[in-house]
Enzyme design. Structure first.
Site, PDB file in Angstrom:
ATOM      1  CG  HIS A 221      17.787   0.724  89.336  1.00 11.54           C
ATOM      2  ND1 HIS A 221      17.168   1.090  90.706  1.00 11.54           N
ATOM      3  CD2 HIS A 221      16.988   0.093  88.668  1.00 11.54           C
ATOM      4  CE1 HIS A 221      16.294   0.529  90.849  1.00 11.54           C
ATOM      5  NE2 HIS A 221      15.743  -0.130  89.707  1.00 11.54           N
ATOM      6  CG  ASP A 251      18.534   3.332  92.865  1.00 13.95           C
ATOM      7  OD1 ASP A 251      18.826   3.687  91.660  1.00 13.95           O
ATOM      8  OD2 ASP A 251      17.764   2.514  93.353  1.00 13.95           O
ATOM      9  N   GLY A 332       9.731  -3.329  87.722  1.00 14.30           N
ATOM     10  CA  GLY A 332       8.921  -2.265  87.239  1.00 14.30           C
ATOM     11  C   GLY A 332       8.227  -1.275  88.384  1.00 14.30           C
ATOM     12  CG  ASN A 333       6.119  -2.933  91.828  1.00 14.01           C
ATOM     13  OD1 ASN A 333       5.968  -3.915  91.565  1.00 14.01           O
ATOM     14  ND2 ASN A 333       4.710  -1.793  91.971  1.00 14.01           N
ATOM     15  CB  SER A 334      12.471   0.175  90.483  1.00 16.88           C
ATOM     16  OG  SER A 334      12.924  -0.949  90.993  1.00 16.88           O
ATOM     17  CG  LEU A 394      36.702  17.141  78.962  1.00 20.12           C
ATOM     18  CD1 LEU A 394      36.733  16.288  80.466  1.00 20.12           C
ATOM     19  CD2 LEU A 394      36.752  18.740  79.365  1.00 20.12           C
ATOM     20  N   GLY A 395      39.324  16.048  75.740  1.00 22.92           N
ATOM     21  CA  GLY A 395      40.673  15.791  74.900  1.00 22.92           C
ATOM     22  C   GLY A 395      41.766  15.053  75.882  1.00 22.92           C
TER      23      GLY A 395
END
Length: 491
Positions: A221, A251, A332-334, A394-395
Site C-alpha cells: 500500500h 501487503d 509513515g512507519n509502514s 488488449l482491446g
C-alpha cells in the site's frame, strides 16, 4: 480520540474549582450547600439525579463478606505474619545487644565497677548476624512450605535491566530507507471520475542486491498507484526507484534502485538488513520499530512483543496473522522494520493494519512468513511505467468476478470479458465473451483495475502471456494465450 458528548458538569463537581470553596462551571456559580445531585436541570446543564434516600449514607450497612477471597489470599496473610514475627525477633536480638553493651559499660566505669574480663564485640555482632540469618531462613522455609502445600507454582524473583538500544539502532539504521510515493488517485463523484495527484510517505528495508540493482522491501500500500517513487538513504541522498514485484494479499512489495545511480559515498554508508526468525519470538521480549514516521525522517520507538499470531481481518476482506507490539507504529512507519535486540528484522511494520483507532497496538507482518514471498518478488523483472501514448492495449471490456460472485455462481475470480473489440490484440488472440482473465505475465489479476494498472508497464508491440479460464462442458478450463499488444481502441 473519542469525543465526550457530555457536559463537564456530569461529574457532579467542576474539576477546575478555585480554592475559595466556591464551585464554578463556566459562567455558573453554585453554592456548596446546594445538592448538585438533585436531578434538576440547572443552568442548562444536565445533572445526575440521586436515586437513594437522603439518609442512605447514615444507614447501618453490614459489610459484604468475601470468604473465598480471604481463602484465596490466605497464603499471603501467612507469609506476612511469618515475616512480621521474624522481624520482631530480629529487633529483639539487636535490642538485647544494646542493653548488654550499656550494662557492660556501666559496670566497668560506674560507681559499682568491678574487675571483669573484656568482651569481644565482633564475636557478639557475628552471633547476632548468624541468629538473624537463621531466623530469616527458617521464615522463608516455612513460607515456601505453606505455599508448596497448596500445589500452586510460585514464581521466581527476577531482575530485569532496561537495555540501551542505541547500539542496535546505530547498526541497523543504514539499512532503513524513507520512501515517497507520488501517485494519481481516481475518485468517482456522481458518476464522474476525478483524477487527483497526491504524495504519500512510507519506509523500506534494504534486503539485498543483484548484479544491477539494490533491492528494498516495503508494504504494497506504500507504493500502490505510483507515478514516481523516490527513496532517501540514511545519509540523505535521494534516488528514483522502480517497482520489481508486488503481492497485494500479503501487503508486500519489492522496489529496486539501479546500482549505477548510487555513488560510492552512499554505498559505503548503507547496509543490507539481517532477517531474523519470527517463529522463535516470545511474548514480552523487547522490540524496536524504525521508520519514516509522519514523513519527518527516520525515528525509533521501543516496546515489547505484545502478542503473536494475532489474526486480523483486513480491509479487502482477507485474513492475516501478525505480530502485535506496543512500540508506536504511526503513518509513515509502514514498510519499516520491527527488530529484536540482536538487530535482526523480525517483522515488517504496517500502520494500515492497526490504524489509529487504539493506542499501544501496532502490527507487523512476521518475517518468517514474508521471507519466501520477498525472495520470489526479488526475482521478478523490474517494471517501469510506459508513457501513456506508448502503452499497449488488449482491446476488451470486462467486469470483476468478486469472491461473493465466485461462491454464488461457481465461476473463477478474475476479469469476466463482456466484449472483445474488432481488430484488436484480444480479437487476434481468440479471446471471447465469457472468458475470465486470471493472470498477466504471471501476475494475479482479480479486478479490471488491476489489469489496467499492469498494462501500464507494457508498450504496444510487446508480447505478453495471459492466463484465462474458458468455459467448457466439464466446467472452466485454464488456458495460456500469448498475444502482441496493440493500440488503444478509438471510440
Amino acid at each position: 480520540m473519542y469525543d465526550n458528548n457530555y457536559p463537564n458538569t456530569n461529574s457532579g463537581v467542576d474539576q477546575t474549582q478555585p480554592n475559595n470553596g466556591t464551585v464554578h462551571n463556566q459562567d455558573q456559580s453554585w453554592n456548596r450547600n446546594q445538592n448538585i445531585y438533585n436531578g434538576q436541570n440547572a443552568g442548562g446543564y444536565y445533572r445526575y439525579g440521586n436515586a437513594y434516600p437522603n439518609d442512605y449514607m447514615q444507614m447501618n450497612r453490614t459489610p459484604d463478606k468475601k470468604p473465598e477471597k480471604r481463602k484465596k489470599n490466605s497464603g499471603g496473610y501467612l507469609k506476612k505474619a511469618l515475616i512480621s514475627v521474624s522481624l520482631g525477633l530480629l529487633f529483639g536480638v539487636f535490642a538485647g545487644l544494646g542493653l548488654y553493651a550499656v550494662q557492660s559499660v556501666t559496670d566497668r566505669f560506674g560507681e559499682n565497677a568491678v574487675e571483669s574480663e573484656p568482651y569481644d564485640v565482633e564475636a557478639v555482632a557475628e552471633d547476632v548476624v548468624n541468629a538473624a540469618t537463621e531466623i530469616a531462613e527458617k521464615t522463608e522455609d516455612t513460607v515456601n512450605t505453606a505455599q508448596n502445600e497448596s500445589g500452586i507454582h510460585v514464581t521466581d524473583s527476577l531482575t530485569t535491566v532496561s537495555a540501551d538500544v542505541s547500539g542496535v539502532v546505530k547498526e541497523v539504521m543504514p539499512a532503513i530507507v524513507s520512501i515517497n510515493n507520488h501517485y494519481t488517485e481516481k475518485i468517482s463523484y456522481f458518476g464522474q471520475s476525478i483524477i487527483n495527484e497526491a504524495d504519500a510517505s512510507g519506509s523500506g528495508i534494504i534486503v539485498g542486491q543483484n548484479d544491477t540493482e539494490l533491492l528494498i522491501v516495503t508494504n504494497y500500500h506504500v507504493i500502490a498507484d505510483t507515478e514516481k517513487l523516490t527513496v532517501q538513504f540514511v545519509e540523505g541522498s535521494e534516488l528514483e526507484a522502480s517497482v520489481k514485484g508486488t503481492d497485494a494479499d500479503m501487503d508486500l512489495a519489492v522496489i529496486a534502485v539501479p546500482l549505477t545511480r548510487i555513488d560510492n559515498k552512499t554505498m559505503q554508508q548503507i547496509a543490507i538488513a539481517t532477517l531474523g526468525d519470527s517463529d522463535s519470538l516470545e511474548v514480552g521480549e523487547p522490540a524496536i520499530a524504525i521508520g519514516n514516521s509522519l514523513g519527518y525522517g527516520q525515528s525509533v520507538t521501543t516496546g515489547v512483543i505484545s502478542a503473536l499470531n494475532r489474526n486480523i481481518e483486513l480491509s479487502n476482506g482477507s485474513d492475516g496473522t501478525f505480530i502485535q507490539t506496543d512500540a508506536a507504529i504511526n503513518p509513515g512507519n509502514s514498510g519499516g522494520a520491527l527488530l529484536n535486540m540482536k538487530g535482526e528484522v523480525i517483522g515488517i511494520n504496517s500502520n494500515k493494519i492497526g490504524g489509529s483507532a487504539v493506542e499501544g497496538m501496532g502490527y507487523a507482518i512476521p518475517i518468517s512468513s514474508a521471507s519466501p514471498i520477498i525472495a520470489e518478488l526479488m526475482l521478478k523483472e523490474t517494471k517501469n511505467k510506459v508513457a501513456e501514448e506508448e502503452r499497449g492495449y488488449l482491446g476488451l471490456s470486462g467486469i470483476n468476478v468478486t469472491p461473493d460472485v465466485s461462491d454464488t455462481y461457481g465461476i473463477p475470480e478474475g476479469v469476466f470479458i463482456t466484449q472483445v473489440y474488432d481488430n484488436t490484440a484480444a480479437a487476434a488472440a481468440g479471446l471471447k465473451k465469457g472468458d475470465i482473465i486470471t493472470e498477466l505475465n504471471g501476475e494475479e489479476i482479480t479486478t479490471m483495475d488491476e489489469l489496467q494498472k499492469e498494462l501500464e508497464f507494457h508498450a504496444k508491440g510487446e508480447k505478453v502471456e495471459i492466463t484465462i479460464m474458458t468455459p467448457s462442458n466439464s466446467g472452466y478450463v485454464s488456458k495460456q494465450v500469448q498475444l502482441t499488444l496493440g493500440n488503444k481502441v478509438q471510440n
